[in-house]
Design a protein around this motif. Structure first.
Motif, PDB file in Angstrom:
ATOM      1  N   ASP A 126       0.703  -1.342   0.437  1.00  0.00           N
ATOM      2  CA  ASP A 126       0.099  -0.249  -0.303  1.00  0.00           C
ATOM      3  C   ASP A 126       0.964   1.029   0.156  1.00  0.00           C
ATOM      4  OD1 ASP A 126      -2.155  -2.028   0.119  1.00  0.00           O
ATOM      5  OD2 ASP A 126      -2.052  -1.417   2.279  1.00  0.00           O
ATOM      6  N   ILE A 127       0.283   2.650  -0.297  1.00  0.00           N
ATOM      7  CA  ILE A 127       0.828   3.422   0.138  1.00  0.00           C
ATOM      8  C   ILE A 127       0.687   4.226   1.449  1.00  0.00           C
ATOM      9  CG2 ILE A 127       0.387   6.101  -0.894  1.00  0.00           C
ATOM     10  CD1 ILE A 127       1.361   3.871  -3.227  1.00  0.00           C
ATOM     11  N   ALA A 128       1.906   5.079   1.858  1.00  0.00           N
ATOM     12  CA  ALA A 128       1.966   4.785   3.000  1.00  0.00           C
ATOM     13  C   ALA A 128       2.635   6.767   3.263  1.00  0.00           C
ATOM     14  CB  ALA A 128       3.165   5.391   3.981  1.00  0.00           C
ATOM     15  N   ALA A 129       1.146   7.468   3.828  1.00  0.00           N
ATOM     16  CA  ALA A 129       1.612   9.200   3.126  1.00  0.00           C
ATOM     17  C   ALA A 129       0.722   9.108   4.651  1.00  0.00           C
ATOM     18  CB  ALA A 129       0.031   9.616   2.140  1.00  0.00           C
ATOM     19  N   PRO A 130       1.427  10.596   5.118  1.00  0.00           N
ATOM     20  CA  PRO A 130       1.372  10.570   6.355  1.00  0.00           C
ATOM     21  C   PRO A 130       0.004  11.287   6.913  1.00  0.00           C
ATOM     22  CG  PRO A 130       3.126  12.039   5.678  1.00  0.00           C
ATOM     23  CD  PRO A 130       2.050  11.700   4.651  1.00  0.00           C
ATOM     24  N   VAL A 131      -0.665  10.795   8.281  1.00  0.00           N
ATOM     25  CA  VAL A 131      -1.875  11.021   8.472  1.00  0.00           C
ATOM     26  C   VAL A 131      -2.887  13.006   8.882  1.00  0.00           C
ATOM     27  CG1 VAL A 131      -3.885  10.901  10.274  1.00  0.00           C
ATOM     28  CG2 VAL A 131      -2.094   8.893   9.323  1.00  0.00           C
ATOM     29  N   GLY A 132      -3.193  13.107   8.573  1.00  0.00           N
ATOM     30  CA  GLY A 132      -4.133  14.921   8.699  1.00  0.00           C
ATOM     31  C   GLY A 132      -3.267  15.440   7.740  1.00  0.00           C
ATOM     32  N   VAL A 133      -2.782  15.104   6.012  1.00  0.00           N
ATOM     33  CA  VAL A 133      -2.304  16.164   5.304  1.00  0.00           C
ATOM     34  C   VAL A 133      -2.896  15.867   3.954  1.00  0.00           C
ATOM     35  CG1 VAL A 133      -0.343  17.417   4.163  1.00  0.00           C
ATOM     36  CG2 VAL A 133       0.105  15.996   6.487  1.00  0.00           C
ATOM     37  N   ASP A 134      -3.665  17.059   3.928  1.00  0.00           N
ATOM     38  CA  ASP A 134      -4.275  17.115   2.721  1.00  0.00           C
ATOM     39  C   ASP A 134      -3.399  17.960   1.702  1.00  0.00           C
ATOM     40  OD1 ASP A 134      -5.631  17.985   0.341  1.00  0.00           O
ATOM     41  OD2 ASP A 134      -6.785  19.560   1.260  1.00  0.00           O
ATOM     42  N   LEU A 135      -2.995  16.579   0.571  1.00  0.00           N
ATOM     43  CA  LEU A 135      -1.763  16.733  -0.361  1.00  0.00           C
ATOM     44  C   LEU A 135      -2.287  17.836  -1.349  1.00  0.00           C
ATOM     45  CD1 LEU A 135      -1.004  13.164  -0.239  1.00  0.00           C
ATOM     46  CD2 LEU A 135       0.036  15.170   0.999  1.00  0.00           C
ATOM     47  N   GLY A 136      -3.834  18.083  -1.565  1.00  0.00           N
ATOM     48  CA  GLY A 136      -4.416  18.780  -2.959  1.00  0.00           C
ATOM     49  C   GLY A 136      -4.185  18.524  -3.771  1.00  0.00           C
ATOM     50  N   THR A 137      -4.149  19.687  -4.793  1.00  0.00           N
ATOM     51  CA  THR A 137      -3.302  19.084  -6.195  1.00  0.00           C
ATOM     52  C   THR A 137      -2.661  20.235  -6.599  1.00  0.00           C
ATOM     53  OG1 THR A 137      -5.504  20.801  -6.975  1.00  0.00           O
ATOM     54  CG2 THR A 137      -5.881  18.464  -7.041  1.00  0.00           C
ATOM     55  N   GLU A 138      -1.898  20.020  -7.478  1.00  0.00           N
ATOM     56  CA  GLU A 138      -0.727  20.712  -8.240  1.00  0.00           C
ATOM     57  C   GLU A 138      -0.953  21.842  -8.709  1.00  0.00           C
ATOM     58  OE1 GLU A 138       2.478  22.050  -8.461  1.00  0.00           O
ATOM     59  OE2 GLU A 138       2.683  19.745  -8.535  1.00  0.00           O
ATOM     60  N   GLN A 139      -0.396  23.000  -8.585  1.00  0.00           N
ATOM     61  CA  GLN A 139      -1.133  24.670  -8.724  1.00  0.00           C
ATOM     62  C   GLN A 139      -0.184  25.310  -9.361  1.00  0.00           C
ATOM     63  OE1 GLN A 139      -3.820  25.295  -7.283  1.00  0.00           O
ATOM     64  NE2 GLN A 139      -3.689  23.149  -6.171  1.00  0.00           N
TER      65      GLN A 139
END
Length: 219
Positions: A126-139
């Motif tokens: 699986d993919i492990a991303a920090p909890v509680g971080v909104d990664l959003g989209t590329e600006q």
């Protein structure tokens, strides 16, 4: 070699390598933990070990240039998952790391248990991303397009691009990869076409853009 996981920890700070090693040693079924303090050593370990299970990669090691280092290592061993470990833990860097092939991201401020949890997640596929971080989209539309182009490269094309960035000539790349120079010329042509550039210099400049852009200095 006893059965078990084989890890590579790539970070230029011995104390932090030690902390990561301690965290990994707390997992079950660990056979070997290799260490690298610079990018060249990391590449050598990736090239010289076919049975690695995971690479933990610092983005700011000597010899690497941010995310371009991740791209190069993914080209060497596309089957080995990479967890980026960085003090630059803003949403932009995390998102771009994952989009460019990392299987996880660990902040250098993470706890031992968070590190182990991320490693377990990635080892489970699986993919492990920090909890509680909104990664959003590329600006940044230019970066978004560049990431799309880099994602279109095959693992071998990615590896060739990384070797171009190292300044190697076609015949040197052919020797390193054990293929003909004609094969490398074909790979280089495909890389240039997919990146939409005219020559290898422009390709390397494009790669360096993704390398430095996501890593602003910490004030």
């Amino acid at each position: 070699m006893p059965a078990g996981y084989r890890f590579v920890i790539a970070d230029d700070h011995p104390l932090f390598r030690g902390a990561l090693k301690q965290a990994l040693a707390g997992l079950d079924d660990v056979a070997e933990i290799l260490e690298a303090g610079d990018f060249e050593t990391t590449k050598s370990l990736m090239n010289g070990n076919d049975d690695l299970d995971l690479l933990l990669l610092d983005l700011s090691m000597p010899g690497a240039s941010g995310l371009s280092g991740l791209i190069s290592l993914r080209g060497i061993h596309a089957s080995v998952p990479v967890i980026v470990v960085s003090a630059h833990d803003d949403a932009e860097t995390i998102r771009r790391s994952l989009e460019l092939g990392a299987s996880g991201f660990i902040s250098k401020s993470a706890s031992m248990e968070d590190i182990r949890a991320a490693v377990r997640t990635v080892l489970a596929g699986d993919i492990a991303a920090p909890v509680g971080v909104d990664l959003g989209t590329e600006q940044d539309p230019e970066i978004s397009e560049l990431i799309r182009k880099l994602q279109s490269l095959t693992p071998q094309q990615t590896r060739v691009l990384g070797m171009l960035a190292d300044g190697l000539l076609n015949k040197q790349i052919a020797y390193e990869l054990g293929v003909s120079e004609a094969t490398i010329k074909a790979h280089v042509s495909a890389v240039l076409q997919k990146l939409g550039v005219d020559n290898r210099t422009q390709a390397v400049i494009m790669l360096s853009r993704i390398g430095s852009d996501p890593l602003p200095s910490i004030s």
